[in-house]
Design a protein around this motif. Structure first.
Motif, short mmCIF file in Angstrom:
data_model
loop_
_atom_site.label_atom_id
_atom_site.label_comp_id
_atom_site.label_asym_id
_atom_site.label_seq_id
_atom_site.Cartn_x
_atom_site.Cartn_y
_atom_site.Cartn_z
N GLY A 1 0.79 -1.23 0.00
CA GLY A 1 0.00 0.00 0.00
C GLY A 1 0.82 1.27 0.00
N ALA A 2 2.13 1.16 0.16
CA ALA A 2 3.01 2.34 0.18
C ALA A 2 3.32 2.79 -1.25
N GLY A 3 3.74 4.03 -1.37
CA GLY A 3 3.97 4.63 -2.69
C GLY A 3 4.98 3.90 -3.56
N TYR A 4 6.03 3.34 -2.97
CA TYR A 4 7.08 2.71 -3.76
C TYR A 4 6.98 1.19 -3.76
N ASN A 5 5.86 0.64 -3.26
CA ASN A 5 5.69 -0.82 -3.25
C ASN A 5 5.71 -1.39 -4.67
N VAL A 6 5.36 -0.57 -5.66
CA VAL A 6 5.36 -1.01 -7.06
C VAL A 6 6.73 -1.53 -7.50
N PHE A 7 7.80 -1.06 -6.86
CA PHE A 7 9.17 -1.46 -7.23
C PHE A 7 9.61 -2.78 -6.59
N THR A 8 8.87 -3.26 -5.60
CA THR A 8 9.34 -4.38 -4.79
C THR A 8 9.13 -5.74 -5.46
N GLY A 9 10.01 -6.67 -5.13
CA GLY A 9 9.88 -8.03 -5.62
C GLY A 9 10.26 -8.20 -7.08
N LYS A 10 10.94 -7.21 -7.65
CA LYS A 10 11.32 -7.27 -9.06
C LYS A 10 12.48 -6.33 -9.33
N ASP A 11 13.06 -6.46 -10.53
CA ASP A 11 14.05 -5.49 -10.98
C ASP A 11 13.29 -4.36 -11.65
N ALA A 12 13.27 -3.20 -11.01
CA ALA A 12 12.48 -2.06 -11.47
C ALA A 12 13.34 -1.01 -12.18
N SER A 13 14.42 -1.45 -12.81
CA SER A 13 15.38 -0.53 -13.43
C SER A 13 14.75 0.45 -14.41
N LYS A 14 13.91 -0.06 -15.33
CA LYS A 14 13.32 0.83 -16.34
C LYS A 14 12.49 1.93 -15.67
N ALA A 15 11.65 1.56 -14.70
CA ALA A 15 10.79 2.54 -14.03
C ALA A 15 11.62 3.60 -13.31
#
Length: 109
Positions: free
Chosen positions: A48-62
């Motif tokens: 539910g936090a703002g940067y949770n979208v980056f978790t559990g993956k390689d979010a390099s492009k984002a």
């Protein structure tokens, strides 16, 4: 001060479990293949936090695009511009100063 970087291989499927949904597991964000333990900052990376979208993956492009779109949270940075690649490098340096690198992303096969 973060601990010395580790290069323990962690499979993509294993990394996916570390997205904050299981409170018994640490929360990981991968950038350029390096996996950072961001558990200490649950307020930013937890469910539910703002940067949770980056978790559990390689979010390099984002991170390179300064995007919070789930579809941008992928490891493929081939489409990034020179400026976006510099932004990605800055994010990697920021994380490296703040969080422990606990491993490297490896394919499942």
């Amino acid at each position: 001060m973060p601990a010395p970087a580790k290069d323990t291989p962690i499979k993509v499927s294993e990394l996916a479990k570390h997205d904050g949904s299981d409170p018994s597991l640490p929360i990981y964000v991968a950038i350029k293949g390096d996996i950072f333990d961001v558990t200490a900052n649950k307020d930013a990376y937890g469910p539910g936090a703002g940067y949770n979208v980056f978790t559990g993956k390689d979010a390099s492009k984002a991170l390179g695009k300064s995007s919070l779109k789930p579809e941008d949270c992928i490891a493929d940075i081939s489409e990034l511009t020179e400026k976006e690649l510099q932004t990605l490098d800055q994010w990697h340096a920021f994380f490296a100063k703040k969080y422990d690198i606990i491993g490297k992303v490896v394919p499942d096969n």
